[in-house]
Design a protein around this motif. Structure first.
Motif, PDB file in Angstrom:
ATOM      1  N   LEU A 106      16.490 -49.342  19.222  1.00  0.00           N
ATOM      2  CA  LEU A 106      15.607 -48.179  19.235  1.00  0.00           C
ATOM      3  C   LEU A 106      14.337 -48.427  18.427  1.00  0.00           C
ATOM      4  O   LEU A 106      13.233 -48.087  18.851  1.00  0.00           O
ATOM      5  N   LEU A 107      14.509 -49.001  17.234  1.00  0.00           N
ATOM      6  CA  LEU A 107      13.349 -49.228  16.385  1.00  0.00           C
ATOM      7  C   LEU A 107      12.412 -50.283  16.954  1.00  0.00           C
ATOM      8  O   LEU A 107      11.204 -50.236  16.727  1.00  0.00           O
ATOM      9  N   VAL A 138      17.227 -33.900  21.768  1.00  0.00           N
ATOM     10  CA  VAL A 138      17.141 -35.351  21.917  1.00  0.00           C
ATOM     11  C   VAL A 138      16.100 -35.907  20.942  1.00  0.00           C
ATOM     12  O   VAL A 138      16.311 -36.968  20.327  1.00  0.00           O
ATOM     13  N   ALA A 139      14.982 -35.194  20.785  1.00  0.00           N
ATOM     14  CA  ALA A 139      13.970 -35.620  19.808  1.00  0.00           C
ATOM     15  C   ALA A 139      14.550 -35.614  18.398  1.00  0.00           C
ATOM     16  O   ALA A 139      14.262 -36.503  17.592  1.00  0.00           O
ATOM     17  N   VAL A 140      15.376 -34.621  18.095  1.00  0.00           N
ATOM     18  CA  VAL A 140      16.047 -34.564  16.795  1.00  0.00           C
ATOM     19  C   VAL A 140      16.961 -35.776  16.624  1.00  0.00           C
ATOM     20  O   VAL A 140      16.982 -36.413  15.562  1.00  0.00           O
ATOM     21  N   GLY A 141      17.721 -36.114  17.665  1.00  0.00           N
ATOM     22  CA  GLY A 141      18.593 -37.282  17.610  1.00  0.00           C
ATOM     23  C   GLY A 141      17.819 -38.566  17.403  1.00  0.00           C
ATOM     24  O   GLY A 141      18.230 -39.449  16.641  1.00  0.00           O
ATOM     25  N   LEU A 142      16.664 -38.678  18.060  1.00  0.00           N
ATOM     26  CA  LEU A 142      15.827 -39.866  17.891  1.00  0.00           C
ATOM     27  C   LEU A 142      15.308 -39.974  16.459  1.00  0.00           C
ATOM     28  O   LEU A 142      15.274 -41.063  15.873  1.00  0.00           O
ATOM     29  N   ARG A 143      14.908 -38.855  15.884  1.00  0.00           N
ATOM     30  CA  ARG A 143      14.413 -38.879  14.513  1.00  0.00           C
ATOM     31  C   ARG A 143      15.524 -39.220  13.519  1.00  0.00           C
ATOM     32  O   ARG A 143      15.266 -39.853  12.497  1.00  0.00           O
ATOM     33  N   LYS A 144      16.754 -38.814  13.824  1.00  0.00           N
ATOM     34  CA  LYS A 144      17.882 -39.182  12.965  1.00  0.00           C
ATOM     35  C   LYS A 144      18.103 -40.698  12.957  1.00  0.00           C
ATOM     36  O   LYS A 144      18.687 -41.238  12.016  1.00  0.00           O
ATOM     37  N   LYS A 145      17.653 -41.355  14.014  1.00  0.00           N
ATOM     38  CA  LYS A 145      17.743 -42.823  14.083  1.00  0.00           C
ATOM     39  C   LYS A 145      16.449 -43.480  13.577  1.00  0.00           C
ATOM     40  O   LYS A 145      16.232 -44.670  13.784  1.00  0.00           O
ATOM     41  N   ASN A 146      15.597 -42.698  12.928  1.00  0.00           N
ATOM     42  CA  ASN A 146      14.355 -43.197  12.316  1.00  0.00           C
ATOM     43  C   ASN A 146      13.315 -43.679  13.321  1.00  0.00           C
ATOM     44  O   ASN A 146      12.469 -44.535  12.999  1.00  0.00           O
ATOM     45  N   VAL A 147      13.373 -43.126  14.525  1.00  0.00           N
ATOM     46  CA  VAL A 147      12.288 -43.372  15.486  1.00  0.00           C
ATOM     47  C   VAL A 147      10.998 -42.779  14.922  1.00  0.00           C
ATOM     48  O   VAL A 147      11.012 -41.763  14.224  1.00  0.00           O
ATOM     49  N   SER A 148       9.876 -43.378  15.213  1.00  0.00           N
ATOM     50  CA  SER A 148       8.602 -42.913  14.658  1.00  0.00           C
ATOM     51  C   SER A 148       8.266 -41.509  15.141  1.00  0.00           C
ATOM     52  O   SER A 148       8.710 -41.061  16.198  1.00  0.00           O
ATOM     53  N   VAL A 149       7.471 -40.826  14.333  1.00  0.00           N
ATOM     54  CA  VAL A 149       7.033 -39.473  14.670  1.00  0.00           C
ATOM     55  C   VAL A 149       6.330 -39.442  16.020  1.00  0.00           C
ATOM     56  O   VAL A 149       6.580 -38.578  16.866  1.00  0.00           O
ATOM     57  N   GLY A 150       5.428 -40.396  16.246  1.00  0.00           N
ATOM     58  CA  GLY A 150       4.660 -40.413  17.495  1.00  0.00           C
ATOM     59  C   GLY A 150       5.528 -40.582  18.717  1.00  0.00           C
ATOM     60  O   GLY A 150       5.341 -39.890  19.726  1.00  0.00           O
ATOM     61  N   ALA A 322      12.342 -28.336  13.383  1.00  0.00           N
ATOM     62  CA  ALA A 322      11.640 -28.107  12.113  1.00  0.00           C
ATOM     63  C   ALA A 322      12.059 -29.068  11.008  1.00  0.00           C
ATOM     64  O   ALA A 322      11.229 -29.480  10.183  1.00  0.00           O
ATOM     65  N   LYS A 323      13.342 -29.444  10.957  1.00  0.00           N
ATOM     66  CA  LYS A 323      13.822 -30.321   9.893  1.00  0.00           C
ATOM     67  C   LYS A 323      13.658 -31.806  10.220  1.00  0.00           C
ATOM     68  O   LYS A 323      13.928 -32.659   9.373  1.00  0.00           O
ATOM     69  N   SER A 324      13.224 -32.103  11.423  1.00  0.00           N
ATOM     70  CA  SER A 324      13.127 -33.497  11.858  1.00  0.00           C
ATOM     71  C   SER A 324      11.723 -34.066  11.771  1.00  0.00           C
ATOM     72  O   SER A 324      11.542 -35.283  11.847  1.00  0.00           O
ATOM     73  N   PHE A 325      10.727 -33.205  11.641  1.00  0.00           N
ATOM     74  CA  PHE A 325       9.340 -33.645  11.531  1.00  0.00           C
ATOM     75  C   PHE A 325       8.711 -33.042  10.280  1.00  0.00           C
ATOM     76  O   PHE A 325       9.038 -31.905   9.915  1.00  0.00           O
TER      77      PHE A 325
END
Length: 352
Positions: A106-107, A138-150, A322-325
């Motif tokens: 993912l990263l 799904v965006a929340v799940g991606l952020r939990k895996k440290n995917v970039s904000v963009g 809200a908690k993911s970004f």
């Protein structure tokens, strides 16, 4: 004590396991989207081509709407009947993103603050065709895996704004001019605004994939990790989702007052851009809403503002992520959606 270097057999076994995890995720996503999105949308596309309509406005009869909990409940019922399958799929895919997709993989594709990662995130959103609230988990799940904000933003925003099915429906029901305006500003929002949002993240550092250690991957058996991930998503997302939809459903009488021929100037464009940004709708519901409003006298300017802001984000979806970004990122996204909605409205005043 330094960690022992994995043997060649262990490395091959790890790569094979990761490969089958990725394949499993893709199969689940494809089957789910085929059943919930692709096949129904194919049928709806045929309906739009034949009848130049995809149904009635989800807002119902605004002339009889009142600010009440009954009004909120009535809207929530109609809304959730439209999205419940996609909402379940979104939560399921979010949990599987966290346990099936390898962090390194993912990263590598989505973890950088470069335009490349944002571009891949936006491309990945195209087959999803979900509304903003269904793609939010799904965006929340991606952020939990440290995917970039963009990259995460591009996936979240791209799902509703550059949805190819919606663009097809729009061409048949409204006109090709609406489709071009939506596509143009949707691409700016999905790829441009998402990429710029990386600049609002503190201490952003380029990720060195070679420094990521596989030992940082979650341990434990797959089932326990998946159930924990799924449980957390349901516990924290569903209550906020339901309550926020009830709230925004009750407020729709304020957000969308009765339409008359006077609601066509710059002030109307600004009001509808803000209202569209806050309101929550299922996928493609902006089309019958705009069609109905224009039949009541709404001009091309406010209609074009709604064209972008209604599907892009909503108050419920903002609460979900809200908690993911970082807050500054979400404020930037909200402001960008409203401003682009106003510009879209000004373009619509000229060309629609």
């Amino acid at each position: 004590m330094s960690q022992l270097k994995p043997t060649l057999h262990e490395q091959q076994s790890s790569k094979t396991k990761a490969f089958w995890f990725i394949v499993s995720f893709l199969v689940i996503a494809i089957v789910g989207l085929l059943y919930i999105k692709w096949w129904p949308y194919y049928q709806k596309g045929m309906l739009a081509a034949d009848t130049h309509s995809i149904g009635t406005s989800i807002l119902g009869d605004q002339s009889s709407a009142t600010l009440s909990w009954k009004s909120a409940w009535d809207y929530a019922q109609v809304y959730f009947l439209s999205v419940w399958k996609a909402a379940i799929l979104g939560i399921l895919l979010s949990s599987l993103v966290q346990v099936l997709l390898p962090t390194q993989w993912l990263l590598k594709w989505l973890g950088k603050t470069s335009f490349g990662s944002t571009f891949v995130g936006g491309l990945a959103s195209i087959p999803g065709m979900m509304c903003t609230c269904c793609s939010a988990p799904v965006a929340v799940g991606l952020r939990k895996k440290n995917v970039s904000v963009g990259a995460a933003l591009a996936f979240w925003i791209g799902n509703p704004t550059i949805n190819p099915a919606t663009l097809v429906f729009m061409t048949f029901v409204l006109s090709w001019k609406f489709t071009l305006i939506r596509l143009f500003f949707g691409l700016i929002l999905t790829f441009g605004i998402s990429y710029l949002a990386n600049r609002f993240v503190k201490d952003k550092q380029p990720i060195d994939i070679d420094q990521i250690i596989t030992d940082n991957e979650p341990t434990g058996n797959f089932l326990s990790r998946w159930l924990k991930s799924l449980g957390n998503m349901v516990l924290f997302i569903v209550p906020a989702y339901v309550l926020s939809v009830l709230l925004i459903g009750a407020a729709r009488v304020w957000l969308f007052p009765q339409i008359d021929s006077s609601a066509n100037g710059l002030i109307a464009i600004i009001i509808f851009a803000i209202a569209g940004m806050l309101f929550v709708i299922p996928t493609a519901a902006e089309i019958p809403i705009i069609q109905t409003f224009m039949s009541l006298g709404l001009g091309g300017g406010p209609a074009a503002a709604l064209l972008l802001t209604l599907p892009a984000i909503s108050l419920p979806s903002l609460i979900l992520v809200a908690k993911s970004f970082p807050k500054r990122v979400l404020f930037f996204v909200v402001g960008s959606v409203v401003i682009l909605g106003i510009v879209s409205g000004l373009v619509g005043t000229i060309f629609l």
